[in-house]
Design an enzyme around this catalytic site. Structure first.
Site, short mmCIF file in Angstrom:
data_model
loop_
_atom_site.label_atom_id
_atom_site.label_comp_id
_atom_site.label_asym_id
_atom_site.label_seq_id
_atom_site.Cartn_x
_atom_site.Cartn_y
_atom_site.Cartn_z
CB SER A 153 -0.89 0.00 1.25
OG SER A 153 -1.48 1.27 1.41
CE1 TYR A 200 -3.15 0.19 4.71
CE2 TYR A 200 -3.83 -2.02 5.33
CZ TYR A 200 -3.49 -1.10 4.36
OH TYR A 200 -3.49 -1.45 3.03
CE LYS A 204 -1.53 -4.34 3.43
NZ LYS A 204 -1.78 -5.68 2.86
#
Ligand code: WQD
Length: 390
Positions: A153, A200, A204
């Site tokens: 991401s 989050y 990643k």
């Protein structure tokens, strides 16, 4: 094995019924791959499988080609014993004791992705997104399955995104990088300090670091981390619209909730960003373009075309649009007013995040073909097909 004809290859897709997973599963079938989907249905509906199947059959009938196989295993990718049973079914006779599999590659989507939730409940995110992936890759390795496409991401660029720096993949590799910032001052970036603003994004980044170490430890692995910017839109058929089980947090699904009367209005988080109209800027990429990026990454990995056996690519358009521009585009396409109001900035957000896509264009020979307007039009098709457009 990895150079078997595509129609003999099986690709394992975790999270294959999700928004990006379903579009990628469809594009894999169109590209003649056989697909095995693992999805625990925590954020997707099982009827998506039937829709993917119908669209792929329609495509192959129109082209006079053979429809590959598609199957769903509705369990959690972290259920290692069930996964091992499944992988046994695709095991080939090993050569010189080296395990072989008919599964030519894995695309790993299954993960939690809500930024705000990750701030409230980080352990849930580290458990599923990081620990789960470590165990998953370990099991794959045991079966000789070592082509791995990882759903990463743009969030890992963190505050670099608003530093005015070009968001180039090199800036986040796992070593010190020197660069010149937008004021012309030369600076040095230590590994990993991209100013990630939420757990989050850190899951990643940590997964990319783990995968880079795995690739360095064993040249048999070929691993690609695809850094998504902001996926939007849906398949032009309107059959695979973004329809999460859980309340959406991303901009376009929230706009859809407003358009269908489920939400009263859109809250625009922050109208005081340092951007042209004050609302935040993002690189909104059509999900079909994004899905096709996975197909080229997979074939490049299996055809030995990558420069290194761990490689990162930005999947974006390279152009930014503001929240307000998106709302205006959707109003223009749908001819429907979208009530909205200015609201406070959302925790974990950055003001702008737009991809540099040189590496994807040069090494994968991939670039986006669809526009933001196409995405809005396809969403309207989805609303019509679903009977949701009032
Ligand atoms: C886009 C812009 C919001 C909702 C996230 C993840 C990222 C990736 C994509 C997985 C922001 C604004 C949003 C709303 C708003 N996911 N917005 N009102 O935050 O750029 O990226 O999703 O990989 O990792 O971080 O996407 O769609 O949530 O927000 O004003 O109701 O829209 O503030 O500026 P984001 P988003």
């Amino acid at each position: 094995l990895q150079r078997l004809p595509v129609e003999s290859q099986y690709i394992l897709v975790t999270g294959g019924l999700g928004f990006i997973g379903s579009h990628t599963t469809l594009e894999l079938l169109k590209a003649n791959y056989n697909v095995i989907v693992i999805d625990n249905l925590s954020n997707a509906f099982e009827d998506v499988l039937n829709r993917i199947n119908s669209l792929a059959i329609e495509f192959h009938e129109k082209n006079g080609t053979t429809m590959p196989s598609l199957c769903l295993h509705a369990h959690d990718y972290r259920d290692t014993s069930t996964l091992r049973t499944l992988l046994e079914d695709y095991r080939l006779p090993s050569r010189w004791g080296v395990p072989k599999s008919r599964i030519a590659g894995v695309i790993h989507f299954a993960a939690y992705k809500a930024v705000e939730e990750s701030i409230r409940n980080p352990l849930k995110y580290y458990s599923n997104n990081v620990s789960g992936m470590v165990d998953f890759a370990t099991t794959l390795g045991d079966f000789g399955i070592k082509t791995f496409i990882f759903s990463s991401s743009a969030t890992i660029y963190g505050t670099l995104a608003t530093s005015g720096l070009p968001l180039k993949e090199e800036l986040c590799v796992h070593k010190e990088e020197a660069y010149t910032d937008h004021t012309g001052v030369s600076r040095t970036l230590q590994p990993g300090c991209t100013g990630i603003t939420n757990p989050y994004g850190r899951t990643k980044w940590i997964c990319e670091t783990i995968l880079a170490d795995l690739a360095a430890s064993d040249p048999e692995w070929t691993i690609v981390a695809l850094r998504y910017f902001n996926p939007v839109g849906c398949d032009s058929s309107g059959l695979l619209g973004e329809d999460p089980r859980q309340a959406p947090t991303n901009l376009l699904p929230v706009v859809v909730k407003v358009m269908t009367g489920q939400y009263e209005e859109l809250q625009m988080f922050g109208t005081d960003w340092n951007t042209e109209d004050g609302t935040a800027v993002r690189d909104f990429i059509h999900v079909t373009d994004l899905a096709r990026g996975h197909i080229v990454a997979l074939s490049s990995a299996n055809d030995g075309k990558l420069k290194e056996n761990f490689r990162t690519f930005n999947l974006g358009t390279g152009c930014g649009h503001s929240v307000l521009e998106v709302v205006n585009a959707m109003e223009a396409v749908s001819s429907k007013p979208i009530p909205r109001r200015a609201a406070e900035r959302r925790e974990g957000d950055v003001g702008a995040c737009v991809a540099v896509v040189d590496r994807s264009q040069q090494e994968l020979e991939w670039k986006t073909e669809k526009s933001l307007k196409d995405a809005c039009q396809d969403i309207c098709n989805f609303l019509d097909v679903s009977g949701l457009s009032s």
